[in-house]
Design an enzyme around this catalytic site. Structure first.
Site, PDB file in Angstrom:
ATOM      1  N   ASP A   1       6.669  32.872 -30.428  1.00  0.00           N
ATOM      2  CA  ASP A   1       6.068  32.004 -31.455  1.00  0.00           C
ATOM      3  C   ASP A   1       6.871  32.053 -32.751  1.00  0.00           C
ATOM      4  O   ASP A   1       7.521  33.055 -33.058  1.00  0.00           O
ATOM      5  CB  ASP A   1       4.619  32.448 -31.706  1.00  0.00           C
ATOM      6  CG  ASP A   1       3.820  31.362 -32.427  1.00  0.00           C
ATOM      7  OD1 ASP A   1       4.230  30.188 -32.392  1.00  0.00           O
ATOM      8  OD2 ASP A   1       2.782  31.710 -33.029  1.00  0.00           O
TER       9      ASP A   1
ATOM     10  N   ARG B   1       8.219  27.284 -37.758  1.00  0.00           N
ATOM     11  CA  ARG B   1       8.331  27.846 -39.113  1.00  0.00           C
ATOM     12  C   ARG B   1       9.755  28.278 -39.427  1.00  0.00           C
ATOM     13  O   ARG B   1      10.225  28.146 -40.555  1.00  0.00           O
ATOM     14  CB  ARG B   1       7.352  29.020 -39.271  1.00  0.00           C
ATOM     15  CG  ARG B   1       5.927  28.553 -39.554  1.00  0.00           C
ATOM     16  CD  ARG B   1       4.936  29.637 -39.327  1.00  0.00           C
ATOM     17  NE  ARG B   1       4.732  29.870 -37.896  1.00  0.00           N
ATOM     18  CZ  ARG B   1       4.181  30.954 -37.387  1.00  0.00           C
ATOM     19  NH1 ARG B   1       3.798  31.922 -38.185  1.00  0.00           N
ATOM     20  NH2 ARG B   1       4.007  31.079 -36.093  1.00  0.00           N
ATOM     21  N   TRP B   2      10.458  28.779 -38.434  1.00  0.00           N
ATOM     22  CA  TRP B   2      11.860  29.172 -38.626  1.00  0.00           C
ATOM     23  C   TRP B   2      12.674  27.960 -39.099  1.00  0.00           C
ATOM     24  O   TRP B   2      13.476  28.059 -40.028  1.00  0.00           O
ATOM     25  CB  TRP B   2      12.421  29.718 -37.304  1.00  0.00           C
ATOM     26  CG  TRP B   2      13.840  30.196 -37.383  1.00  0.00           C
ATOM     27  CD1 TRP B   2      14.267  31.466 -37.633  1.00  0.00           C
ATOM     28  CD2 TRP B   2      15.027  29.396 -37.203  1.00  0.00           C
ATOM     29  NE1 TRP B   2      15.636  31.517 -37.634  1.00  0.00           N
ATOM     30  CE2 TRP B   2      16.138  30.260 -37.367  1.00  0.00           C
ATOM     31  CE3 TRP B   2      15.258  28.045 -36.920  1.00  0.00           C
ATOM     32  CZ2 TRP B   2      17.449  29.828 -37.254  1.00  0.00           C
ATOM     33  CZ3 TRP B   2      16.571  27.605 -36.822  1.00  0.00           C
ATOM     34  CH2 TRP B   2      17.651  28.498 -36.985  1.00  0.00           C
TER      35      TRP B   2
ATOM     36  N   HIS C   1      13.121  25.251 -31.821  1.00  0.00           N
ATOM     37  CA  HIS C   1      13.008  25.416 -30.361  1.00  0.00           C
ATOM     38  C   HIS C   1      14.398  25.593 -29.743  1.00  0.00           C
ATOM     39  O   HIS C   1      14.601  26.459 -28.895  1.00  0.00           O
ATOM     40  CB  HIS C   1      12.316  24.202 -29.730  1.00  0.00           C
ATOM     41  CG  HIS C   1      10.907  23.991 -30.203  1.00  0.00           C
ATOM     42  ND1 HIS C   1      10.023  25.025 -30.377  1.00  0.00           N
ATOM     43  CD2 HIS C   1      10.222  22.859 -30.526  1.00  0.00           C
ATOM     44  CE1 HIS C   1       8.860  24.541 -30.799  1.00  0.00           C
ATOM     45  NE2 HIS C   1       8.953  23.236 -30.904  1.00  0.00           N
TER      46      HIS C   1
ATOM     47  N   LEU D   1      16.132  41.310 -12.222  1.00  0.00           N
ATOM     48  CA  LEU D   1      15.046  41.035 -13.164  1.00  0.00           C
ATOM     49  C   LEU D   1      14.226  39.878 -12.609  1.00  0.00           C
ATOM     50  O   LEU D   1      14.784  38.885 -12.147  1.00  0.00           O
ATOM     51  CB  LEU D   1      15.619  40.636 -14.541  1.00  0.00           C
ATOM     52  CG  LEU D   1      14.580  40.199 -15.590  1.00  0.00           C
ATOM     53  CD1 LEU D   1      13.768  41.394 -16.088  1.00  0.00           C
ATOM     54  CD2 LEU D   1      15.251  39.507 -16.780  1.00  0.00           C
TER      55      LEU D   1
ATOM     56  N   ARG E   1       4.022  39.501 -29.284  1.00  0.00           N
ATOM     57  CA  ARG E   1       3.912  38.177 -29.888  1.00  0.00           C
ATOM     58  C   ARG E   1       4.707  38.180 -31.177  1.00  0.00           C
ATOM     59  O   ARG E   1       4.449  38.978 -32.082  1.00  0.00           O
ATOM     60  CB  ARG E   1       2.467  37.779 -30.184  1.00  0.00           C
ATOM     61  CG  ARG E   1       2.409  36.362 -30.776  1.00  0.00           C
ATOM     62  CD  ARG E   1       1.022  35.805 -30.936  1.00  0.00           C
ATOM     63  NE  ARG E   1       1.115  34.397 -31.344  1.00  0.00           N
ATOM     64  CZ  ARG E   1       0.306  33.426 -30.968  1.00  0.00           C
ATOM     65  NH1 ARG E   1      -0.696  33.698 -30.155  1.00  0.00           N
ATOM     66  NH2 ARG E   1       0.473  32.197 -31.384  1.00  0.00           N
TER      67      ARG E   1
ATOM     68  N   ARG F   1      -3.094  36.811 -31.986  1.00  0.00           N
ATOM     69  CA  ARG F   1      -4.011  36.282 -30.981  1.00  0.00           C
ATOM     70  C   ARG F   1      -3.286  36.087 -29.657  1.00  0.00           C
ATOM     71  O   ARG F   1      -2.050  36.106 -29.593  1.00  0.00           O
ATOM     72  CB  ARG F   1      -4.646  34.971 -31.455  1.00  0.00           C
ATOM     73  CG  ARG F   1      -3.677  33.912 -31.925  1.00  0.00           C
ATOM     74  CD  ARG F   1      -4.390  32.621 -32.343  1.00  0.00           C
ATOM     75  NE  ARG F   1      -3.468  31.684 -32.956  1.00  0.00           N
ATOM     76  CZ  ARG F   1      -3.427  31.406 -34.277  1.00  0.00           C
ATOM     77  NH1 ARG F   1      -4.279  31.970 -35.108  1.00  0.00           N
ATOM     78  NH2 ARG F   1      -2.545  30.553 -34.744  1.00  0.00           N
TER      79      ARG F   1
ATOM     80  N   GLU G   1      -0.543  47.076 -23.458  1.00  0.00           N
ATOM     81  CA  GLU G   1      -0.331  47.478 -24.852  1.00  0.00           C
ATOM     82  C   GLU G   1       0.125  46.251 -25.650  1.00  0.00           C
ATOM     83  O   GLU G   1       1.038  45.534 -25.231  1.00  0.00           O
ATOM     84  CB  GLU G   1       0.747  48.567 -24.943  1.00  0.00           C
ATOM     85  CG  GLU G   1       0.371  49.860 -24.245  1.00  0.00           C
ATOM     86  CD  GLU G   1      -0.873  50.519 -24.836  1.00  0.00           C
ATOM     87  OE1 GLU G   1      -1.101  50.400 -26.058  1.00  0.00           O
ATOM     88  OE2 GLU G   1      -1.622  51.148 -24.062  1.00  0.00           O
TER      89      GLU G   1
HETATM   90  C1  IPE Z   1       1.419  29.935 -28.124  1.00  0.00           C
HETATM   91  O1  IPE Z   1       1.899  29.485 -29.344  1.00  0.00           O
HETATM   92  C2  IPE Z   1       2.074  29.225 -26.995  1.00  0.00           C
HETATM   93  C3  IPE Z   1       3.513  29.415 -26.846  1.00  0.00           C
HETATM   94  C4  IPE Z   1       4.296  30.188 -27.526  1.00  0.00           C
HETATM   95  C5  IPE Z   1       4.102  28.659 -25.781  1.00  0.00           C
HETATM   96  P1  IPE Z   1       1.114  28.411 -30.221  1.00  0.00           P
HETATM   97  O2  IPE Z   1       1.903  28.235 -31.455  1.00  0.00           O
HETATM   98  O3  IPE Z   1       0.849  27.202 -29.402  1.00  0.00           O
HETATM   99  O4  IPE Z   1      -0.278  29.153 -30.499  1.00  0.00           O
HETATM  100  P2  IPE Z   1      -1.399  28.875 -31.584  1.00  0.00           P
HETATM  101  O5  IPE Z   1      -1.715  27.415 -31.530  1.00  0.00           O
HETATM  102  O6  IPE Z   1      -0.834  29.255 -32.920  1.00  0.00           O
HETATM  103  O7  IPE Z   1      -2.531  29.764 -31.192  1.00  0.00           O
HETATM  104  C1  IPE Z   2       6.543  28.469 -30.335  1.00  0.00           C
HETATM  105  O1  IPE Z   2       6.871  28.099 -31.620  1.00  0.00           O
HETATM  106  C2  IPE Z   2       7.066  27.509 -29.312  1.00  0.00           C
HETATM  107  C3  IPE Z   2       6.020  26.729 -28.631  1.00  0.00           C
HETATM  108  C4  IPE Z   2       4.747  26.844 -28.790  1.00  0.00           C
HETATM  109  C5  IPE Z   2       6.496  25.762 -27.668  1.00  0.00           C
HETATM  110  P1  IPE Z   2       5.965  27.105 -32.450  1.00  0.00           P
HETATM  111  O2  IPE Z   2       6.439  25.717 -32.221  1.00  0.00           O
HETATM  112  O3  IPE Z   2       4.529  27.336 -32.155  1.00  0.00           O
HETATM  113  O4  IPE Z   2       6.316  27.533 -33.926  1.00  0.00           O
HETATM  114  P2  IPE Z   2       5.310  27.672 -35.141  1.00  0.00           P
HETATM  115  O5  IPE Z   2       4.222  28.598 -34.713  1.00  0.00           O
HETATM  116  O6  IPE Z   2       4.798  26.297 -35.442  1.00  0.00           O
HETATM  117  O7  IPE Z   2       6.147  28.235 -36.238  1.00  0.00           O
HETATM  118 MG    MG Z   3       3.115  28.528 -32.981  1.00  0.00          MG
END
Ligand code: IPE
Ligand code: IPE
Ligand code: MG
Length: 263
Positions: A28, A32-33, A45, A139, A192, A198, A211
């Site tokens: 995740d 934001r990055w 991505h 792996l 995470r 979460r 864990e």
């Molecule tokens: C969880 O990330 C799903 C993946 C990383 C693929 P999200 O960015 O979708 O999760 P929420 O919406 O913040 O809970």
């Molecule tokens: C996780 O990064 C990738 C996917 C859910 C596909 P996000 O796209 O959720 O990035 P943030 O949480 O918005 O920064």
């Molecule tokens: Mg996200």
């Protein structure tokens, strides 16, 4: 279906070890990055694929047997259509580009999730990659795509009923072979990135005694050093599985060096 014997952290205490056999990661923080750099979310991505490559290599170096990555949740369809489209294209492009190298490196590739909503060409590519790498053992890499923990439990229950093999109450042992991760031990370590604390409907059933490790590091910044920190944190945990500290074997207690005072 399972090609492994039944193991469950709630039915038996699993064997210990300082290196997790199975690591599951919610990657995740890509959006934001990118936003921090005034770039479109999808640039995050693309950059995230490099972290995937690094962590796969590190898992092999560290002797982690199974790596499961959450790439797209069943709720990610709620995102803008162009971001969803980009993610699908990126998945396809990355798979095409990386699969030969993964095979050379002895990686077994799998995808779990509901693929019925995916493009036919992508599904074909996934199934071909799975078949090609089926004999590899360095792996076991699993990508969770259009995956949801609730979906998994429900599809397993429905598949069990449809099998006609059910002649009594549903038990862990009868259900487990139908769960998406039946081939793997339960994750020892969950990571995470991106700061949220979460589970977001990831492996709900399988995380029963995993864990949990949360870091603020955004996924595109998550590198070998950051992964090593997660592994170090894991090696320090006292895994009791419901028992008291005193009941742990001497090997289990030796591993949790910093918890000696914990009763
Ligand atoms: C969880 O990330 C799903 C993946 C990383 C693929 P999200 O960015 O979708 O999760 P929420 O919406 O913040 O809970
Ligand atoms: C996780 O990064 C990738 C996917 C859910 C596909 P996000 O796209 O959720 O990035 P943030 O949480 O918005 O920064
Ligand atoms: Mg996200």
């Amino acid at each position: 279906m399972s090609d492994q014997k039944f193991t469950s952290s709630t039915c038996d205490v699993p064997a210990g070890g300082t290196v997790p056999r199975h690591v599951a990661i919610i990657m995740d923080g890509n959006g934001r990055w990118a936003r921090k750099r005034f770039m479109p979310r999808v640039a995050g991505h693309s950059r995230g694929v490099e972290s995937v490559r690094k962590i796969i290599t590190r898992c092999i170096e560290r002797g982690v047997g199974y790596l499961t990555l959450f790439a797209f949740s069943s709720e990610n369809w709620r995102r803008p259509a162009d971001e969803v489209g980009f993610l699908m294209q990126l998945f396809m492009r990355s798979l095409k580009k990386e699969i030969a190298r993964m095979h050379e490196n002895g990686i077994r590739f799998r995808v779990i999730g509901d693929l019925s909503r995916f493009d036919e060409a992508l599904v074909r590519m996934i199934r071909d990659a799975e078949a090609m790498t089926a004999g590899n053992t360095a792996l076991e890499l699993t990508i969770a795509a259009n995956y949801g923990g609730r979906w998994d439990i429900l599809q397993a229950t429905n598949a069990l009923i449809a099998s006609g093999d059910l002649d009594g109450p549903v038990t862990e042992e009868t259900l487990q072979p139908f769960l998406s991760m039946a081939f793997a031990p339960e994750p020892d370590l969950f990571v995470r990135t991106g700061g949220e604390k979460r589970i977001s409907n990831f492996l709900l059933w399988q995380l029963a005694y995993t864990e949990l490790y949360f870091t603020d590091t955004l996924w595109p910044d998550f590198d070998e050093t950051a992964f090593d920190k997660a592994l170090a944190s894991f090696s320090d945990r006292e895994r009791r599985f419901g028992r008291t500290s005193e009941q742990l074997s001497p090997e289990e207690r030796a591993r949790a060096g910093s918890h000696k005072g914990h009763a």
